[in-house]
Design an enzyme around this catalytic site. Structure first.
Site, PDB file in Angstrom:
ATOM      1  CE  LYS A  31      -3.949   1.833   2.689  1.00  0.00           C
ATOM      2  NZ  LYS A  31      -4.681   1.616   4.039  1.00  0.00           N
ATOM      3  CB  SER A  46      -8.256   0.280   5.717  1.00  0.00           C
ATOM      4  OG  SER A  46      -9.126   1.458   5.893  1.00  0.00           O
ATOM      5  CB  SER A  93      -7.974   3.217   3.196  1.00  0.00           C
ATOM      6  OG  SER A  93      -7.134   2.585   3.897  1.00  0.00           O
TER       7      SER A  93
END
Length: 452
Positions: free
Chosen positions: A81, A182, A158
């Site tokens: 990420k 997330s 996310s």
């Protein structure tokens, strides 16, 4: 690209390296080629780290040839990420406001995984500052949920690109973060296993913060065994022994209440069907309310929200100087922290601690609490891009079930258990007491085997 299964589990790919049937260099080249072909507009990977990946893959290939592999995932290509610092590569937290931010060192977890031999393919897209459960990011790109070929739906956030990269065969495993869901939301909506670790279990050094009290790091994987191996990369420990995992004596608690209310069509049916299979195989199910879950949800809906307060402390200054570059719903959510009074926040903290202790006392001796991971199907992207009431309603519903574990300091695991009315995967979430990840993974292994 060579002819290979891009959806092979990470451990199975590592075994091919072990036996010499494939090399890390070949696999890395294939994943990079797929990313360039299938993600030309960088909605999934905001940037590939090709030079680094090839260097790491070459070293892993040499170790495999000499019989000196460091870990079951040595040489396995992973995505990271865009929240984890990677030396010499932009780490921007999904925001144009940080587009020039180039760290000098890897985040602790990335450095640890690299030392164990894994290959970093690149940085995946995300909600700005990790502050959304939907994954919508008009400024840097929103990856599309791959399970609807007609309507572009949100991927979950996310850790949006982390999930879609894995679901589309652009990596063998992904690493994300989870402050309110997330890791688990995108895992559930993309048919993956996602592990939310206990706060403090993994070092956050070199990871951009949202709210340090609740921030956690965790893997997204094709199956529980892969999640276990990825977790061990992050801890630096040996993978937990999953052999002999069994349903014998397993007790699961269905709390009803907030976690089971207002579910979209097909979600309750999929989770119910999974539970019926488990009951048939001898799992004991307790159905009884857990008032602390509803109470913590109610507390979160009040104005004094620590997560929002910490997000404001971390990002308000950046937003004030770059507001025109940041997605307005993220601006609105962060800046809501400006009006939180210290005395209200302290009262809310004390109430959260009281509810946490009450929850832990009530659920002592139970293996896990079970609720659907996400209450709703992923909505169409087009309806949410402009923000407004539809965006905030969808975001709140997406986060409603997952954020409970963050607020109570628990670890949690989402498992795919079927499909909803739109053909989108449905996740079933197991919540367990803090620092019991290894037990949770063994439990998940037995449940996964029973269901599939």
């Amino acid at each position: 690209m060579t002819d290979f299964d891009a959806h092979i589990p990470a451990l199975a790919l590592g075994q091919l390296f072990e036996t010499g049937k494939r090399t890390p260099g070949e696999a890395t080249d294939d994943y990079l080629a797929r990313a360039r072909e299938l993600d030309p507009d960088h909605r999934i990977y905001v940037r590939l780290t090709e030079a680094r990946a090839r260097t790491e893959a070459a070293a892993a290939t040499d170790r495999a040839r000499r019989g000196m592999r460091l870990h079951p995932l040595d040489g396995v290509p992973l995505s990271w990420k865009d929240i984890f610092d990677s030396a010499g590569t932009v780490t921007a937290g999904g925001s144009l406001a940080l587009k020039d931010r180039i760290p000098d060192h890897d985040a602790v977890v990335l450095a640890r995984a690299a030392q164990a031999g894994s290959v970093c393919l690149g940085k995946t897209s995300m909600s700005e500052f990790a502050f959304s459960g939907l994954g919508v990011n008009p400024t840097c790109g929103t990856p599309v949920n791959p399970f609807d070929e007609v309507t572009e739906r949100v991927p979950g956030g996310s850790s949006a690109g982390a999930a879609v990269a894995l679901a589309r065969g652009l990596c063998a495993g992904s690493i994300g973060t989870d402050t309110g869901g997330s890791v688990r939301i995108p895992s559930a909506w993309n048919g993956l296993v996602g592990l939310k670790t206990t706060a403090g279990r993994l070092s956050l050094k070199g990871t951009l913060p949202l709210a340090a009290t609740f921030d956690t790091i965790g893997p997204l994987a094709r199956n529980v065994a892969d999640a276990n191996a990825l977790f061990s990369l992050l801890t630096g420990d040996k993978p937990a022994d999953l052999s002999g995992s069994s349903l014998a004596g397993l007790t699961l608690w269905l709390p009803g209440g907030i976690g089971w209310s207002s579910l979209d069509a097909g979600i309750a049916n999929a989770v119910d069907a999974a539970l019926r299979k488990l009951i048939h195989k001898g799992v004991r199910i307790i159905e009884h309310p857990i008032p602390e879950l509803d109470a913590i949800d109610s507390l979160l809906n009040k104005s004094a929200n620590r997560l929002v307060a910490e997000a404001y402390a971390n990002w308000a200054e950046t937003i004030r100087s770059h507001e025109g570059e940041i997605y307005p719903p993220v601006v609105e959510r962060v800046m809501a922290g400006e009006g939180i009074a210290a005395h209200d926040l302290l009262k809310a903290d004390e109430e959260r601690r009281r509810l946490t202790q009450g929850y832990l006392d009530r659920t002592a001796g139970i293996d896990a609490i079970v609720i659907p991971t996400v209450a709703i199907s992923p909505p169409p992207i087009g309806k949410l891009v402009e923000g407004g009431p539809d965006y905030f309603k969808a975001n709140s519903l997406a986060l409603r079930n997952t954020r409970l574990a963050n607020q109570l300091g628990l670890c949690a695991l989402t498992l795919p258990v079927g499909f909803d009315a739109h053909g989108i995967p449905v996740g079933m979430m197991l919540q367990a007491h803090p620092d019991t990840e290894e037990k949770l993974l063994r439990m998940g292994t037995a449940i996964e085997k029973a269901l599939h």
